[in-house]
Design a protein around this motif. Structure first.
Motif: not given
Ligand SMILES: C[S@@+](CC[C@H](N)C(=O)[O-])C[C@H]1O[C@@H](n2cnc3c(N)ncnc32)[C@H](O)[C@@H]1O
Ligand SMILES: C[S@@+](CC[C@H](N)C(=O)[O-])C[C@H]1O[C@@H](n2cnc3c(N)ncnc32)[C@H](O)[C@@H]1O
Lengths: 193, 193
Positions: A99, A119, A126, A152
């Motif tokens: 995150a 996690v 998210g 994800v």
């Molecule tokens: C598609 S993303 C969620 C996007 C969501 N709109 C948000 O703002 O959190 C799904 C998950 O992938 C992980 N994730 C995606 N890109 C990431 C990044 N650049 N760094 C860390 N975690 C990432 C996180 O756990 C995130 O909750």
């Protein structure tokens, strides 16, 4: 058809390298292909069990399409994130949440040779507040494009591959044959046709 | 609604960091979610254009579901792999095929600061003979589980993230504002509502 010796040896090798102090928790991730890809990655890096939290909206559409890996990685579905986090904490794992936050660290700067649960947040929403707050650390993967996040399962794989890399370097995968009852039972289960 | 200044600055920053000597070629990859995830990853690491080869069986089911990244990464569809490879070779890129072979190297041992095209194989059939033979190098990502391969978009992301890491370290992303006509045109296109 009796199982070939080499397949049996492969089972033993894979079981030997399983990392019981490493897991993934999905916080309401709901798409089948994402769950499948994460289970497949878990298998590839030696994670024996994955923890999933049921989405509140919609449902968990998970079928075993993870390239057959569903048979080799156990899955546990929890009713809510708190239960899932308590479970993995109970096994002595630190909680590493993927995150963004003000005190997030770049994922390459984390030490993955210590016990940890990674996690992962849901596609749309998210991570939950509960998971964000419970986490011992927040990890981010750098991005320099227009889009704000990775898929994800892609994000999970990037972090887990770094964990595997560190654990290879530190000899975590070079362990003796497992001789405990649980491993023998697992070996027996896998060897069933 | 006029575009906010900060969004315009973001466009400029992203364009500035685009790596024109880095691309992906997909060799008959056909699932929409895999293509989308790869385009999204391409955007995230600064790849401006992705090359795709149409599957011979089935068809390329690609809709723009890449979290909006389809707008920011150009896609070129080629009739066959030879044409795709000739195109990227013509731009001075080495061909790095993600594949197992006797002379494959571990993906972390490759230098990605030089121009390269990462060639990814299809979900079911892997890379074509043509791509395998044309490649300047074969790259593998270690796996220690029962399953024989990663999901294709996961594999692409793991390698591209390593490439980004190396290029960050070597200052490839710290370049001056683009002042060429092509960049100005791109900036103008993105800025359209
Ligand atoms: C598609 S993303 C969620 C996007 C969501 N709109 C948000 O703002 O959190 C799904 C998950 O992938 C992980 N994730 C995606 N890109 C990431 C990044 N650049 N760094 C860390 N975690 C990432 C996180 O756990 C995130 O909750
Ligand atoms: C699902 S795999 C293809 C599996 C196919 N059955 C085969 O034997 O090639 C799709 C593509 O992802 C890439 N890939 C998957 N796992 C990989 C790994 N461990 N190392 C390198 N490339 C990999 C390769 O480009 C591969 O062609």
């Amino acid at each position: 058809m009796p199982m070939s010796r080499s397949r049996f040896e492969k089972f033993k090798q894979v079981l030997r390298q399983r990392q019981h102090d490493m897991t993934v928790v999905t916080d309401q991730v709901h798409k089948a292909q994402n769950i499948s890809a994460m289970i497949r990655t878990a298998d590839a890096v030696g994670i024996p069990e994955v923890h999933m939290v049921k989405p509140v909206r919609g449902h968990l559409v998970y079928h075993n399409t993870a390239g057959g890996s569903g048979r080799f990685v156990s899955t546990r579905v929890h009713p809510d994130i708190q239960t899932a986090l308590d479970t993995v904490r109970g096994k002595g794992m630190r909680l590493l949440a993927a995150a963004w936050s003000d005190n997030a660290v770049s994922y390459r700067d984390m030490d993955y040779t210590q016990p940890f649960a990674l996690v992962m947040g849901a596609e749309k929403y998210g991570l939950s507040e509960t998971a964000m707050e419970a986490a011992d650390a927040h990890l981010t993967i750098p991005m320099i494009g227009m889009v704000e996040s990775y898929n994800v399962s892609v994000a999970a794989a990037i972090i887990l591959q770094e964990a595997m890399h560190q654990r290879m370097r530190s000899g975590h995968y070079d362990l003796p044959d497992p001789t405990d009852a649980a491993s023998r039972k697992q070996l027996f289960r896998w060897a069933q046709p």
